[in-house]
Design a protein around this motif. Structure first.
Motif, PDB file in Angstrom:
ATOM      1  N   SER A   7       1.161  -1.158  -0.123  1.00 29.13           N
ATOM      2  CA  SER A   7       0.224   0.068   0.320  1.00 29.13           C
ATOM      3  C   SER A   7       1.062   1.674   0.338  1.00 29.13           C
ATOM      4  O   SER A   7      -0.100   2.355   0.514  1.00 29.13           O
ATOM      5  N   ASN A  59       5.136  -7.021   9.592  1.00 30.70           N
ATOM      6  CA  ASN A  59       4.474  -8.658   9.253  1.00 30.70           C
ATOM      7  C   ASN A  59       5.311  -9.085   8.191  1.00 30.70           C
ATOM      8  O   ASN A  59       4.539  -9.113   6.515  1.00 30.70           O
ATOM      9  N   SER A  76       2.522  -6.108   5.454  1.00 34.58           N
ATOM     10  CA  SER A  76       2.404  -4.146   5.887  1.00 34.58           C
ATOM     11  C   SER A  76       2.855  -4.343   6.849  1.00 34.58           C
ATOM     12  O   SER A  76       3.838  -5.106   7.599  1.00 34.58           O
ATOM     13  N   ALA A  77       3.094  -2.959   7.696  1.00 32.61           N
ATOM     14  CA  ALA A  77       3.715  -2.197   7.938  1.00 32.61           C
ATOM     15  C   ALA A  77       3.985  -0.880   8.470  1.00 32.61           C
ATOM     16  O   ALA A  77       2.829  -0.208   8.013  1.00 32.61           O
ATOM     17  N   GLU A  78       3.555  -0.635  10.320  1.00 37.99           N
ATOM     18  CA  GLU A  78       2.884   0.122  10.674  1.00 37.99           C
ATOM     19  C   GLU A  78       4.036   0.987  11.699  1.00 37.99           C
ATOM     20  O   GLU A  78       4.493   0.757  12.736  1.00 37.99           O
ATOM     21  N   ASP A  82       0.901   5.435  14.392  1.00 39.38           N
ATOM     22  CA  ASP A  82       0.114   4.258  13.126  1.00 39.38           C
ATOM     23  C   ASP A  82      -1.013   3.283  13.201  1.00 39.38           C
ATOM     24  O   ASP A  82      -1.598   3.165  12.573  1.00 39.38           O
ATOM     25  N   ILE A  83      -0.568   3.488  15.161  1.00 40.28           N
ATOM     26  CA  ILE A  83      -1.093   1.490  15.011  1.00 40.28           C
ATOM     27  C   ILE A  83      -2.283   2.304  15.971  1.00 40.28           C
ATOM     28  O   ILE A  83      -2.661   2.759  16.549  1.00 40.28           O
ATOM     29  N   ASP A  84      -2.681   1.710  15.474  1.00 42.79           N
ATOM     30  CA  ASP A  84      -4.583   1.458  16.229  1.00 42.79           C
ATOM     31  C   ASP A  84      -5.201   0.334  17.095  1.00 42.79           C
ATOM     32  O   ASP A  84      -5.111  -1.047  16.891  1.00 42.79           O
ATOM     33  N   ARG A  87      -7.609  -1.668  18.174  1.00 46.68           N
ATOM     34  CA  ARG A  87      -7.855  -3.128  16.638  1.00 46.68           C
ATOM     35  C   ARG A  87      -7.347  -3.586  16.701  1.00 46.68           C
ATOM     36  O   ARG A  87      -7.168  -4.903  16.825  1.00 46.68           O
ATOM     37  N   ALA A  88      -5.804  -3.710  16.965  1.00 46.27           N
ATOM     38  CA  ALA A  88      -5.551  -4.669  17.692  1.00 46.27           C
ATOM     39  C   ALA A  88      -5.156  -5.279  18.505  1.00 46.27           C
ATOM     40  O   ALA A  88      -5.615  -6.693  19.290  1.00 46.27           O
ATOM     41  N   ALA A  91      -8.315  -7.747  17.419  1.00 48.93           N
ATOM     42  CA  ALA A  91      -7.326  -8.803  16.483  1.00 48.93           C
ATOM     43  C   ALA A  91      -7.117  -9.935  17.633  1.00 48.93           C
ATOM     44  O   ALA A  91      -6.527 -11.083  17.286  1.00 48.93           O
ATOM     45  N   ARG A  94      -9.942 -11.484  18.722  1.00 48.63           N
ATOM     46  CA  ARG A  94     -11.003 -12.126  18.011  1.00 48.63           C
ATOM     47  C   ARG A  94      -9.695 -14.500  17.842  1.00 48.63           C
ATOM     48  O   ARG A  94     -10.476 -15.242  18.215  1.00 48.63           O
ATOM     49  N   ARG A 117       0.686 -10.723  14.968  1.00 43.76           N
ATOM     50  CA  ARG A 117       0.983  -9.385  14.449  1.00 43.76           C
ATOM     51  C   ARG A 117       0.355  -8.024  15.748  1.00 43.76           C
ATOM     52  O   ARG A 117       0.863  -7.521  15.708  1.00 43.76           O
ATOM     53  N   ARG A 121       2.160  -5.666  17.049  1.00 46.71           N
ATOM     54  CA  ARG A 121       1.540  -4.079  17.694  1.00 46.71           C
ATOM     55  C   ARG A 121       1.538  -3.614  18.408  1.00 46.71           C
ATOM     56  O   ARG A 121       1.677  -1.836  18.684  1.00 46.71           O
TER      57      ARG A 121
HETATM   58  P1  ATP Z   1      -7.438  -7.157  11.375  1.00 46.64           P
HETATM   59  O1  ATP Z   1      -7.548  -8.108  11.422  1.00 46.64           O
HETATM   60  O2  ATP Z   1      -7.648  -6.155  12.483  1.00 46.64           O
HETATM   61  O3  ATP Z   1      -7.515  -6.677  10.757  1.00 46.64           O
HETATM   62  P2  ATP Z   1      -4.074  -8.393  10.576  1.00 46.64           P
HETATM   63  O4  ATP Z   1      -3.466  -8.338  11.339  1.00 46.64           O
HETATM   64  O5  ATP Z   1      -5.365  -8.777   9.804  1.00 46.64           O
HETATM   65  O6  ATP Z   1      -5.460  -7.286  11.432  1.00 46.64           O
HETATM   66  P3  ATP Z   1      -3.296  -7.171   8.270  1.00 46.64           P
HETATM   67  O7  ATP Z   1      -3.924  -8.236   7.251  1.00 46.64           O
HETATM   68  O8  ATP Z   1      -2.045  -7.678   8.547  1.00 46.64           O
HETATM   69  O9  ATP Z   1      -3.839  -6.946   9.207  1.00 46.64           O
HETATM   70  O10 ATP Z   1      -3.192  -5.472   6.966  1.00 46.64           O
HETATM   71  C1  ATP Z   1      -3.907  -4.848   6.844  1.00 46.64           C
HETATM   72  C2  ATP Z   1      -3.911  -3.302   5.981  1.00 46.64           C
HETATM   73  O11 ATP Z   1      -4.282  -2.755   7.529  1.00 46.64           O
HETATM   74  C3  ATP Z   1      -2.406  -4.005   6.127  1.00 46.64           C
HETATM   75  O12 ATP Z   1      -2.325  -2.143   5.886  1.00 46.64           O
HETATM   76  C4  ATP Z   1      -1.975  -2.854   7.965  1.00 46.64           C
HETATM   77  O13 ATP Z   1      -0.752  -1.947   7.978  1.00 46.64           O
HETATM   78  C5  ATP Z   1      -3.004  -2.364   8.397  1.00 46.64           C
HETATM   79  N1  ATP Z   1      -3.434  -2.788   9.716  1.00 46.64           N
HETATM   80  C6  ATP Z   1      -3.690  -4.106  10.506  1.00 46.64           C
HETATM   81  N2  ATP Z   1      -3.578  -3.792  12.084  1.00 46.64           N
HETATM   82  C7  ATP Z   1      -3.978  -2.552  12.278  1.00 46.64           C
HETATM   83  C8  ATP Z   1      -4.033  -1.941  13.431  1.00 46.64           C
HETATM   84  N3  ATP Z   1      -3.962  -2.671  14.698  1.00 46.64           N
HETATM   85  N4  ATP Z   1      -3.299  -0.212  12.905  1.00 46.64           N
HETATM   86  C9  ATP Z   1      -2.939   0.338  11.839  1.00 46.64           C
HETATM   87  N5  ATP Z   1      -2.831  -0.506  10.761  1.00 46.64           N
HETATM   88  C10 ATP Z   1      -3.086  -1.628  10.644  1.00 46.64           C
END
Ligand code: ATP
Length: 128
Positions: A7, A59, A76-78, A82-84, A87-88, A91, A94, A117, A121
């Protein structure tokens, strides 16, 4: 050094040292280093510059080292900012729920990777 994902570019900066979590363990790289390519684990990449250390949640992917540049190419990398965190945490919950289920149709490896992941984060965000 730069950190690039599908991205876009997450980070582009000078460096005094870059420390990555490769599949074989932590690897620290200084400018002028002999070229190499190494596969990366889910983990923290640390960029040291001007007595500061910046953390990036990476990641997987690859690091490419050239004498004048380090490139991290990741799924992916943050950066910490930038880390939410919410959301983490979601995840993480879950993934933990999935890992606790005893059903045969659960993809454990996928859940374990999602947990890794999320934990990575949260560590980078200072919330682990
Ligand atoms: P989720 O289940 O929350 O989507 P994931 O580990 O499956 O987490 P990824 O597939 O690794 O997510 O990433 C998908 C996109 O979302 C990437 O662009 C990544 O940078 C972004 N992303 C995922 N989790 C976060 C977070 N907690 N904060 C900021 N950006 C995130």
């Amino acid at each position: 050094m730069s950190v690039v994902t599908p991205s876009g570019t997450v980070l582009e900066d000078d460096y005094e040292m870059v420390i990555c979590k490769t599949k074989d363990g932590e690897l620290g790289v200084l400018p002028g280093q002999i070229p190499l390519v190494a596969p990366l684990d889910i983990g923290i990449t640390r960029l040291k510059i001007n007595d500061e250390t910046y953390k990036v949640a990476v990641n997987g992917g690859f690091m490419e080292v050239r004498p004048d540049k380090v490139t991290i190419l990741a799924q992916s990398a943050e950066k910490a900012s930038d880390i939410d965190v919410a959301r983490a945490m979601e995840a993480k919950k879950r993934a933990e729920r999935r890992l606790q289920q005893k059903q045969e149709n659960i993809d454990f490896q996928r859940a374990e990777l999602a947990l890794k992941r999320a934990m990575n984060r949260l560590t980078v965000a200072g919330k682990a």
